[in-house]
Design an enzyme around this catalytic site. Structure first.
Site, PDB file in Angstrom:
ATOM      1  N   GLU A 339       0.817  -1.219   0.000  1.00 22.02           N
ATOM      2  CA  GLU A 339       0.000   0.000   0.000  1.00 22.02           C
ATOM      3  C   GLU A 339       0.846   1.261   0.000  1.00 22.02           C
ATOM      4  O   GLU A 339       0.321   2.365  -0.107  1.00 22.02           O
ATOM      5  CB  GLU A 339      -0.924   0.010   1.235  1.00 22.02           C
ATOM      6  CG  GLU A 339      -2.020  -1.038   1.210  1.00 22.02           C
ATOM      7  CD  GLU A 339      -1.586  -2.389   1.774  1.00 22.02           C
ATOM      8  OE1 GLU A 339      -0.372  -2.662   1.817  1.00 22.02           O
ATOM      9  OE2 GLU A 339      -2.462  -3.169   2.170  1.00 22.02           O
ATOM     10  N   LYS A 447      -0.794 -11.662  23.264  1.00 23.56           N
ATOM     11  CA  LYS A 447      -1.406 -10.930  24.382  1.00 23.56           C
ATOM     12  C   LYS A 447      -1.358 -11.811  25.622  1.00 23.56           C
ATOM     13  O   LYS A 447      -2.091 -12.777  25.740  1.00 23.56           O
ATOM     14  CB  LYS A 447      -2.838 -10.544  24.026  1.00 23.56           C
ATOM     15  CG  LYS A 447      -2.837  -9.729  22.738  1.00 23.56           C
ATOM     16  CD  LYS A 447      -4.049  -8.875  22.556  1.00 23.56           C
ATOM     17  CE  LYS A 447      -3.863  -7.972  21.348  1.00 23.56           C
ATOM     18  NZ  LYS A 447      -4.061  -8.643  20.046  1.00 23.56           N
ATOM     19  N   TRP A 452       1.314  -6.868  25.992  1.00 23.56           N
ATOM     20  CA  TRP A 452       1.683  -7.332  24.658  1.00 23.56           C
ATOM     21  C   TRP A 452       3.121  -7.827  24.616  1.00 23.56           C
ATOM     22  O   TRP A 452       4.007  -7.210  25.193  1.00 23.56           O
ATOM     23  CB  TRP A 452       1.564  -6.177  23.654  1.00 23.56           C
ATOM     24  CG  TRP A 452       0.161  -5.824  23.310  1.00 23.56           C
ATOM     25  CD1 TRP A 452      -0.981  -6.330  23.860  1.00 23.56           C
ATOM     26  CD2 TRP A 452      -0.249  -4.859  22.341  1.00 23.56           C
ATOM     27  NE1 TRP A 452      -2.080  -5.750  23.293  1.00 23.56           N
ATOM     28  CE2 TRP A 452      -1.664  -4.847  22.364  1.00 23.56           C
ATOM     29  CE3 TRP A 452       0.418  -4.019  21.465  1.00 23.56           C
ATOM     30  CZ2 TRP A 452      -2.407  -4.012  21.522  1.00 23.56           C
ATOM     31  CZ3 TRP A 452      -0.305  -3.192  20.639  1.00 23.56           C
ATOM     32  CH2 TRP A 452      -1.708  -3.190  20.673  1.00 23.56           C
TER      33      TRP A 452
END
Ligand code: ADP
Length: 550
Positions: A339, A447, A452
């Site tokens: 992208e 998680k 995290w």
């Protein structure tokens, strides 16, 4: 597309659209004898010059016109890195049509899906991919003809493919007189689908303007640093985000280009590097494994190779060190995505880092680097609030810039921007000097107990162990902590290491609670169509894995 207001006083500069055809015009005029060298599908080495490439690209443009191709039509390719593919890059986009590079490693069903979604009119392919074409041809509803990128004598004798044409025959019949048309620089130039690890692939539709601006920026010294004195070998395929723009930036700078074709094994690559005196290369980490293993096993050295850009997934520090210290090859770690055309950041040091101790320099170079001018980035929390650049707060990474998509082709996926920023799906920290460090893809983050754990760090430590060839870390369900890390390891041929030794190896290198709970050994890791490790496949395999701590 956003329209901006005009000033009552406009500048008095020539209005000249930024078009891809101007790159090959420039290369022909100023570097007519600079070489383009290709290892062909046929196995031999082909060489010609920018002038020859320009001539044949114009012949292709004439051929496409005769086939009824008009501006905006999509022309697909299923091809390796090579000179005929390069001619398609210029002949197709230069004439106003849109080059749609399809990844041939995709499943045939996905190839057909993409070709139909793009409404491709013609498809040009290397003979290697004849079986793919045979499998998909009948399902590609919009394709009027298939063009085999080969000489007449290589054409299949009894093919059932309707309207199969021979590229060499097609262009030989055409004049090399062709005026590249001028048109709006915002016109679409090429189309590349994301590999769609989740959901259907979505198309990033580049424009002439975005491609030209990306070419300028990517050639800068702190980015790819391509010059007329370079010999560039893109290992990154021309079907993966336009080989990171290298087919364009070599024309802009006059660098010699060397295409490896289908021969991407260590031996073939090494021979080409040496024969053609390659100075610069680019690719994802997995491709360097083969080359480094070959060079290491045969005790070889590189005589001209100076610099390489590694990106597409995190470059393990161990690989960086081997290239730098054992072979004298500078590694520039870069980050980007389909992208983003793809370049977002690249990692080089600042002048003030010159006198830092070696380990601090190395630590800096292991990050993904600073934004290349044109790209702006920020990290935000889940509510979209911008987070500080302190090197430790991590958040969702957003970007914007003139070569970042503002939506997908045919608006697939709807409105993707968040207040004008593109959400990358990556989780990152940025330090006080603007160096980006990707900790994970948001879907790969583990998680554990509400906190995290970034898997990239865990994998980097594992591959620094002398017995480890490749490693992937995934989250596995845990009754107490939700998820805990499981390390999946491929050992180097002939090397041995135990689970316990590997877990021990983490001691002192990372917060204790980040240490993987368990290690499993695998023969190989599943790779996706762009050579990246497929974490979702690994997660599937070990979905019901029982951790010893569970
Ligand atoms: P996909 O694999 O989804 O088709 P891309 O090839 O465009 O898409 O990959 C983009 C993604 O690859 C980024 O969002 C990021 O997660 C990862 N990536 C690219 N370069 C790096 C890097 N140097 N370090 C870590 N991750 C990277």
């Amino acid at each position: 597309m956003v329209q901006y207001p005009q000033s009552p006083l406009m500048g008095r500069m020539m209005s000249q659209p930024l078009l891809i055809s101007s790159l090959i015009h420039h290369a022909d005029r100023y570097y007519p004898t600079t070489e383009i060298v290709s290892r062909r599908v046929e196995g031999d080495i082909h060489r010609y010059t920018y002038r020859d490439c320009h001539r044949r690209s114009r012949q292709l443009a004439n051929a496409l016109k005769k086939l009824g191709v008009v501006m905006g039509d999509r022309i697909a390719t299923l091809a390796w890195n090579g000179y005929r593919h390069l001619e398609a890059y210029y002949g197709v986009s230069g004439s106003g049509a849109v080059l749609h590079t399809i990844n041939p490693r995709l499943h045939p069903e996905q190839v057909a899906y993409i070709a139909n979604h793009a409404e491709d009119q013609y498809l040009m392919f290397d003979m290697t991919f004849l079986p793919v074409i045979e499998a998909v041809a009948a399902h590609c509803k919009t394709i009027k003809g298939f063009i085999a990128l080969c000489d007449r004598d290589r054409m299949p004798a009894d093919s059932k493919i309707a309207n199969l044409m021979c590229y060499e025959e097609l262009i030989a019949a055409e004049s090399d007189q062709y005026e590249w048309p001028l048109f709006d620089e915002n016109s679409a130039s090429s189309l590349c689908y994301t590999s769609g690890t989740t959901g259907n692939p979505k198309g990033a539709l580049y424009s002439h303007r975005s491609t030209l601006l990306h070419s300028y920026a990517s050639a800068l010294p702190d980015a790819l640093n391509v010059s007329a004195r370079d010999v560039v070998l893109p290992v990154v395929p021309m079907f993966h985000v336009n080989a990171w723009g290298l087919p364009y930036s070599v024309m802009l700078t006059g660098a010699k280009i060397v295409f490896p074709g289908p021969a991407l094994d260590g031996k073939s690559l090494y021979e080409l590097f040496e024969q053609e005196k390659v100075t610069f290369s680019a690719g994802v980490p997995t491709v360097w494994l083969g080359l480094l293993t070959y060079v290491g096993q045969n005790k070889l050295t590189f005589s001209s190779f100076k610099r390489t850009v590694i990106g597409g997934s995190a470059c393990p520090p161990a690989m960086m060190k081997t290239l730098r210290h054992d072979y004298g090859v500078e590694v520039v770690h870069a980050w980007g995505m389909t992208e983003m055309s793809p370049l977002g950041t690249s990692c080089t040091l600042l002048a003030k880092h010159e006198n830092l101790p070696e380990e601090q320099k190395q630590a800096k170079l292991e990050k993904q680097g600073r934004a290349i001018f044109g790209v702006d980035m920020k990290i935000v929390d889940d509510d979209g609030k911008e987070l500080p650049w302190d090197g430790k707060t991590y958040g969702n990474l957003l970007v914007k810039g003139p070569w970042v998509v503002d939506g997908y082709f045919k608006s697939e996926g709807g409105d993707v921007l968040e207040n004008g920023w593109f959400p990358t799906g990556d989780v990152a920290v940025i330090d006080d000097e603007g160096y980006l460090q990707i900790t994970d893809r948001s879907k790969d983050v583990i998680k554990s107990g509400g906190e995290w754990i970034g898997t990239i760090d865990l994998e980097n430590i594992a591959v620094a162990h002398p017995a480890v060839l490749q490693a992937a870390c995934i989250g596995v369900a845990h009754p107490k902590w939700d998820e805990r890390p499981l390390l999946v390891v491929v050992k180097k041929p002939g090397a041995d290491v135990s689970k316990e030794e590997l877990i021990q190896f983490y001691e002192g290198k990372i917060a204790k609670w980040w240490t993987p709970d368990d290690v499993v050994f695998a023969e190989a890791l599943p790779l996706g169509a762009t050579g990246k490790i497929l974490k979702n496949k690994i997660r599937e395999t070990y979905r019901d894995y029982k951790l010893p701590t569970a």
